[in-house]
Design an enzyme around this catalytic site. Structure first.
Site, PDB file in Angstrom:
ATOM      1  CG  HIS A  85       1.130   1.339   9.433  1.00 46.66           C
ATOM      2  ND1 HIS A  85       0.688   2.318   8.570  1.00 46.66           N
ATOM      3  CD2 HIS A  85       0.952   0.175   8.771  1.00 46.66           C
ATOM      4  CE1 HIS A  85       0.252   1.760   7.448  1.00 46.66           C
ATOM      5  NE2 HIS A  85       0.406   0.461   7.537  1.00 46.66           N
ATOM      6  CG  HIS A 137      -3.059   1.168  10.831  1.00 46.12           C
ATOM      7  ND1 HIS A 137      -3.448   2.084   9.889  1.00 46.12           N
ATOM      8  CD2 HIS A 137      -2.352   0.235  10.148  1.00 46.12           C
ATOM      9  CE1 HIS A 137      -3.008   1.708   8.699  1.00 46.12           C
ATOM     10  NE2 HIS A 137      -2.335   0.606   8.836  1.00 46.12           N
ATOM     11  CG  HIS A 181       2.841  -3.706   5.169  1.00 50.28           C
ATOM     12  ND1 HIS A 181       1.654  -4.392   5.180  1.00 50.28           N
ATOM     13  CD2 HIS A 181       2.533  -2.474   5.654  1.00 50.28           C
ATOM     14  CE1 HIS A 181       0.679  -3.623   5.640  1.00 50.28           C
ATOM     15  NE2 HIS A 181       1.177  -2.443   5.950  1.00 50.28           N
ATOM     16  CG  HIS A 187      -5.727  -0.852   2.534  1.00 50.29           C
ATOM     17  ND1 HIS A 187      -5.372  -2.053   1.961  1.00 50.29           N
ATOM     18  CD2 HIS A 187      -4.569  -0.319   2.994  1.00 50.29           C
ATOM     19  CE1 HIS A 187      -4.063  -2.215   2.070  1.00 50.29           C
ATOM     20  NE2 HIS A 187      -3.542  -1.181   2.675  1.00 50.29           N
ATOM     21  CE1 TYR A 219       0.002  -3.275   2.323  1.00 49.53           C
ATOM     22  CE2 TYR A 219      -1.256  -5.095   1.437  1.00 49.53           C
ATOM     23  CZ  TYR A 219      -1.038  -4.174   2.428  1.00 49.53           C
ATOM     24  OH  TYR A 219      -1.861  -4.171   3.533  1.00 49.53           O
ATOM     25  CD  GLU A 264       0.241   0.144   3.336  1.00 50.25           C
ATOM     26  OE1 GLU A 264       0.528   0.177   4.558  1.00 50.25           O
ATOM     27  OE2 GLU A 264      -0.902  -0.058   2.920  1.00 50.25           O
TER      28      GLU A 264
END
Ligand code: FES
Ligand SMILES: [Fe+2]
Lengths: 99, 312
Positions: free
Chosen positions: B155, B204, B219, B251, B260, B270
């Site tokens: 992503h 996501h 990122h 997260h 990161y 990431e």
């Protein structure tokens, strides 16, 4: 080994020819220059080299113009000391969320 | 779930300041598989378990950042339909001919209100994952363990203005759904400060954070299969003095396990594992801006300053 000094705070730290001023600052455990990408891309570590000699690696033109470069306004993560350095911090972290 | 319309993130084209340093990093340290170089000097990579020819393209430039981010759609008819739908919605689209990118078909490009270029395409040569199609082993010694060796490009998080308008385009035209969001700080204008959108069953496929400057990259993320692999990635980063921004940690938002870090040009990437698998009928998970600290770094509950300020 060279001495790098920050104009505002008088804070100083050791830096050898093979490490960037920003990396040496982080290694010393001291503060004073914002630390971001450490690759010349984000611009947060911008400094003016008030005095001293240095070599440099490639920096993003989004943050350092030719004029800046000529004016010794560069990214601390991309400069390597060739003498003692005196730096003035000019990079600023931008606020992003409108308040 | 029948996966139609937009299938998945397809490719990201990233600007790098020094191609030699970049290929050493992406090839040897991140451990992507180089699949080609074109006449413009762009270098193409895929993650080892991806089937299509490329998912990351590097272009040498005088500034870092993201040129464009693309999604693969089901087929050519779907591509035509999205082009028409985007135009009907009021967006300008541009056709990039097949072959402009190696082994990649025609692309439909449009600019988001946040200033990012997004592309859709239906065709890319399937070169396979290096394993035989018949009776394959689960991984191989050549690429699956070389460097960090992520499984796929997963992503992208982009920063820019007008993310409410981006959300409408992704949800109303491209068929994405909202998985999680962060509201704007209390006491200011209402709205969303950040959104996580999915086109399938992932937590996501694309995310946006509101930011004054348009077109910024936060990122590009690469998927790993476990927390253990995330820790291994952290070790490999340190062995190679890759500058780490945050992590390894987890997260709160999306629950993903993460690091990161930055490529040699300062573009953040990431390495990401875990999370959960949402469905389109779920009610989105909400976060207050005041809880962005645990949202970003759940164990430390810390809103790392670099999250909102360090971009390319
Ligand atoms: S830390 Fe990003 S340019 Fe120096
Ligand atoms: Fe991410």
């Amino acid at each position: 080994m060279y001495q790098v000094m920050l104009e505002e705070t008088g804070e100083s730290f050791q830096c050898n020819e093979a490490e960037s001023a920003l990396k040496a600052l982080a290694r010393s455990g001291k503060r004073g220059i914002p630390v971001g990408c450490r690759g010349g891309g984000c611009g947060v570590c911008k400094v003016k080299v008030v005095s001293g000699e240095y070599s440099q690696t490639v920096m993003s033109r989004a943050h350092v113009s030719k004029e800046d470069e000529a004016n010794r306004e560069v990214l601390a993560c991309c400069i390597y000391p060739r003498s003692n350095l005196l730096l003035r911090v000019i990079g600023k972290l931008q606020h992003v969320v409108r308040r | 779930m029948a996966l139609t319309g937009v299938l998945r993130p397809g490719h990201a084209q990233i600007r790098v300041l020094d191609m030699a340093a970049a290929t050493k990093f992406y090839g040897d340290v991140l451990g992507l598989v180089e699949t080609g170089r074109d006449k413009q000097g762009r270098v193409y990579y895929k993650c080892w378990d991806e089937r299509d020819h490329n998912s990351l393209v590097l272009r040498q430039a005088d500034q870092a950042g993201l040129d464009f981010f693309a999604f693969k759609v089901l087929d050519k008819a779907t591509l035509e339909k999205f082009d028409a739908d985007l135009k009907a919605y009021g967006l300008k689209t541009e056709r990039i001919p097949a072959g402009d990118m190696l082994e990649t078909g025609e692309r439909v490009r449009f600019e988001l209100p946040s200033g990012h270029l997004i592309e859709l395409y239906a065709e890319k040569t399937q070169v396979g994952n290096g394993l035989p199609n018949l009776n394959p082993p689960p991984w191989d010694l050549k690429n699956s363990e070389r460097g960090i060796a992520p499984v796929r490009m997963d992503h992208c998080l982009m920063y820019g203005p007008n993310i409410d308008q981006n959300k409408k385009i992704f949800m109303e035209v491209l068929g994405f759904y909202l998985v999680e969001r962060v509201f704007m700080p209390k006491g200011g204008p209402a709205g969303e400060a950040a959104i996580w959108l999915s086109c399938g069953h992932k937590s996501h496929d694309v995310a946006f954070v509101v930011h004054e400057q348009p077109g910024k990259l936060h990122h590009v993320s690469f998927w790993l299969n476990s927390w253990e692999k995330t820790l291994r990635a952290g070790d490999i980063m340190s062995m190679n003095e890759v500058p780490i921004d945050i992590g390894p940690t987890r997260h709160g938002i999306t629950r993903g396990e993460t690091i990161y870090a930055f490529d040699p040009s300062g573009n953040r990437f990431e390495t990401f594992a875990g999370g959960y698998q949402p469905y389109p009928d779920w009610i989105p998970t909400d976060w207050e801006f005041e809880s962005l600290g645990p949202g970003l770094d759940y164990p430390q509950r810390k809103l790392h300053e670099s999250f909102l300020t360090v971009l390319t």
